[in-house]
Design a protein around this motif. Structure first.
Motif, PDB file in Angstrom:
ATOM      1  N   THR A 275       0.829  -1.214   0.000  1.00 39.73           N
ATOM      2  CA  THR A 275       0.000   0.000   0.000  1.00 39.73           C
ATOM      3  C   THR A 275       0.859   1.259   0.000  1.00 39.73           C
ATOM      4  OG1 THR A 275      -0.361   0.290   2.369  1.00 39.73           O
ATOM      5  CG2 THR A 275      -1.788  -1.251   1.240  1.00 39.73           C
ATOM      6  N   ALA A 276       0.203   2.407  -0.036  1.00 38.96           N
ATOM      7  CA  ALA A 276       0.867   3.674  -0.335  1.00 38.96           C
ATOM      8  C   ALA A 276       1.924   4.059   0.693  1.00 38.96           C
ATOM      9  CB  ALA A 276      -0.178   4.782  -0.432  1.00 38.96           C
ATOM     10  N   TYR A 466       0.631   5.354  -6.714  1.00 39.73           N
ATOM     11  CA  TYR A 466      -0.259   5.219  -5.572  1.00 39.73           C
ATOM     12  C   TYR A 466      -1.052   6.513  -5.391  1.00 39.73           C
ATOM     13  CZ  TYR A 466       2.127   0.991  -3.972  1.00 39.73           C
ATOM     14  OH  TYR A 466       2.643  -0.262  -3.864  1.00 39.73           O
ATOM     15  N   TRP A 469      -7.432   6.635  -2.575  1.00 39.35           N
ATOM     16  CA  TRP A 469      -8.712   6.194  -3.122  1.00 39.35           C
ATOM     17  C   TRP A 469      -9.884   6.666  -2.258  1.00 39.35           C
ATOM     18  CZ3 TRP A 469      -8.469   0.497  -5.255  1.00 39.35           C
ATOM     19  CH2 TRP A 469      -7.571   0.464  -6.333  1.00 39.35           C
ATOM     20  N   LYS A 477      -8.723  -1.556   1.976  1.00 40.25           N
ATOM     21  CA  LYS A 477      -7.684  -1.547   0.967  1.00 40.25           C
ATOM     22  C   LYS A 477      -7.466  -2.934   0.385  1.00 40.25           C
ATOM     23  CE  LYS A 477      -5.267   2.458   2.767  1.00 40.25           C
ATOM     24  NZ  LYS A 477      -4.008   2.988   3.272  1.00 40.25           N
ATOM     25  N   GLN A 548      -7.057   5.283 -11.775  1.00 37.60           N
ATOM     26  CA  GLN A 548      -6.278   5.070 -10.568  1.00 37.60           C
ATOM     27  C   GLN A 548      -5.584   3.708 -10.633  1.00 37.60           C
ATOM     28  OE1 GLN A 548      -6.172   7.453  -7.984  1.00 37.60           O
ATOM     29  NE2 GLN A 548      -7.294   8.722  -9.452  1.00 37.60           N
ATOM     30  N   GLN A 550      -2.974   0.791  -8.497  1.00 37.76           N
ATOM     31  CA  GLN A 550      -2.294   0.303  -7.306  1.00 37.76           C
ATOM     32  C   GLN A 550      -1.396  -0.855  -7.711  1.00 37.76           C
ATOM     33  OE1 GLN A 550      -2.175   1.405  -4.287  1.00 37.76           O
ATOM     34  NE2 GLN A 550      -4.035   2.511  -3.771  1.00 37.76           N
TER      35      GLN A 550
END
Length: 559
Positions: A275-276, A466, A469, A477, A548, A550
């Motif tokens: 994740t970010a 990233y 959202w 997530k 977007q 990821q």
């Protein structure tokens, strides 16, 4: 402002001045290094053991700075031309020196093994910050072939309790020469220089990805030897009695990784983490053992992924810490450490001919492109420039939301002033994969022998992809479990809006392996996909929702 264990490190000790002068005027000193990412005030600390230095002055030691305490400030200045703080307590006893009781002996080496401690208070039982033991009977000194009186740690970011990490100071440099009462003496010591000496040379480093460290059954070649497990490497980097702080104490945004988190196996719940990349969300000290602190890192609280790090900058920085601590080796020209490796815009490595062998497979070269902005920033901020150690410090400054690097808007979202979390995470990811397994560093940029055959050392994941959202909780997530996996992995996520979605899997070299799904999905509906690879190793998933994207890592250890 109480320093955590490992924050301050003994890096040099002069304990046997050879001059025949009054013991109270002999030259003795100890050097302390700030190995953290914070400014550390020394006031209130004390050094005890072989010396007794109480009530250290309120010096504010910056990250990466050294500080010297000596028993004779005049002798220190006359020898090195530098000022040092003079302690008023006892000193290291040697045969031939007058003790506090007035006894004398013959000139010689220390009477018995000595120890030094840094404690957080002037009272007995204060918190231990660092310790080191030394004496000439210890095996660490037997192999040293050049005479000297000062010992120096070779990598302050590695374990200073490791005998292989110490050397007679500057044992490949000329000695300092000085004269007392008409007699000339030599001291092999340089309190303002490191013992990483000589030109860059081809030397093998062995780095591993966070996927490897998160794989409980992982076995690999390393500078510590062949067939080492992830658990063994991590235990060497962070013994059970120690802990490492990530982030910044001064901003009160920290995550403390304990040695017991490794021995207990909790580390395998935390890594690999995706994740970010971002600064820690809230102030306060987070640990794995306190579930209530997980939100600030954050760690996942989902049922199937509980404890997984949900901040790829933290997981990559932890991985870099392990890689630095297990990559200090002696080359023909002196010690080399991954921590002191200089970053270049193009970094070239070559495959070794076998585990740990110093010879290359000339047809197998790899390279890494490093963001020049990172290099320029590190060169402008640190006297020793764009080293891996300073990259590690920069990562912790961003994790800790150093005000010089990170501000927050009215909604609490980070606004980066110079270097973003994504920028740093991308470079650290590249370094963690550059020497994958074991590879030889080639100092020259783009040598002719590799130009036509070099390949990317790792897929350059664009962490800038990233985006926020709009999720309210970490449970919404993307979840990939189990990860690492044996034969299949399940990927789950919920799109925040109605959108066109594509789910793809890539190899570690950037080749598209498969598209698991491409179609329209509804907002807030959970999506689930299963991937069964044909082989083992590192994979990437890429999930596109509208415009977007990821990206995350998957690691298959095989059956």
């Amino acid at each position: 402002n109480i320093p955590a264990p490992g924050t301050l490190v003994f890096t040099e000790i002069l304990f046997a001045d050879p001059s025949r002068v009054n013991p109270k005027t002999k030259l003795q000193y100890v050097e302390i290094y700030n190995a953290s990412s914070d400014i550390v005030p020394l006031g209130g600390l004390r050094i005890k053991g072989a010396i007794a230095a109480h009530n250290l002055p309120n010096v504010k030691l910056k990250p990466g700075e050294y500080w010297v305490a000596t028993r004779n400030a005049a002798a220190y200045y006359n020898t090195f031309g530098l000022s040092a703080w003079e302690w008023k307590g006892s000193w290291i006893e040697s045969l031939g020196e007058e003790s506090d009781e007035g006894g004398e002996g013959e000139e010689g080496e220390p009477v018995e093994p000595q120890s030094l401690y840094i404690q957080t208070t002037n009272r007995h039982g204060g918190q231990l910050v660092d310790s080191i033991g030394f004496d000439f009977s210890d095996p660490r000194w037997i192999a040293l072939v050049k005479p000297g009186y000062s010992i120096e740690v070779c990598d302050p970011l590695s374990d200073n309790l490791d005998p292989d990490n110490w050397s007679l100071a500057n044992d490949i440099r000329d000695a300092y020469t000085y004269t007392v009462q008409g007699v000339e003496y030599q001291i092999y010591a340089t309190p303002v220089a490191e013992c990483f000496t000589g030109p860059d040379t081809q030397i093998t480093f062995c780095t591993n990805s966070q996927g490897f460290y998160g794989n409980e059954g992982g076995i690999i070649c390393s500078t510590l030897g062949p067939n080492k497990s992830a658990l063994q490497l991590m235990q060497h980097a962070l013994p059970a009695s120690q802990q490492q702080t990530f982030g910044m104490i001064s901003t009160k945004r920290t995550f403390i990784l304990k040695g017991t988190d490794i021995t207990s196996g909790y580390i395998f719940n935390m890594l690999p983490g995706g994740t970010a990349p971002a600064p820690f969300r809230y102030t306060g000290s987070a640990t794995y053992s306190l579930h209530g602190t997980w939100a600030s890192v954050p760690l996942s609280t989902s049922k199937n992924n509980a404890g997984k790090i949900e901040n790829v900058l933290l997981s990559q920085t932890i991985t870099l810490y392990f890689n630095m601590r297990t990559n200090t080796v002696r080359a023909s020209t002196g010690y080399r450490s991954l921590a002191n490796l200089k970053l270049k815009s193009t970094m070239v490595v070559a495959e070794t001919a076998g585990c740990g062998l110093p010879t290359t497979e000339l047809t197998k070269y790899w390279y890494l492109k490093v963001d020049q902005r990172i290099i320029d920033y590190l060169n402008s901020q640190y006297t020793n420039g764009a080293t891996v150690a300073n990259l590690f410090t920069l990562a912790n400054r961003i994790l800790g939301a150093d005000p010089a690097l990170v501000q927050f808007d009215k909604k609490g979202k980070p606004v980066y002033i110079t270097i973003s979390a994504s920028d740093v995470a991308s470079v650290i990811d590249g370094i963690n994969n550059l020497f994958d397994g074991c590879r030889i560093y080639v100092p020259e940029e783009n040598p002719a022998a590799m130009r036509s055959t070099a390949r990317l050392a790792a897929t350059p994941v664009d962490f800038a992809l990233y985006d926020d959202w709009g999720y309210e909780s970490t449970e919404d997530k993307i979840i990939a479990y189990p990860n690492p996996f044996v034969d299949h992995v399940t990927i789950e996520f919920t799109a925040p809006v109605d959108a066109r979605v594509k789910v793809q899997i890539y190899s570690s070299t950037g080749n598209l392996l498969t598209t698991l799904f491409e179609g329209d999905v509804k907002a807030n509906e959970q999506q689930q996909f299963v991937y069964k690879p044909n082989g083992t190793g590192l994979f990437f998933y890429k999930i596109t929702v509208g415009d977007q994207v990821q990206v995350g890592r998957l690691f298959s250890s095989g059956k």
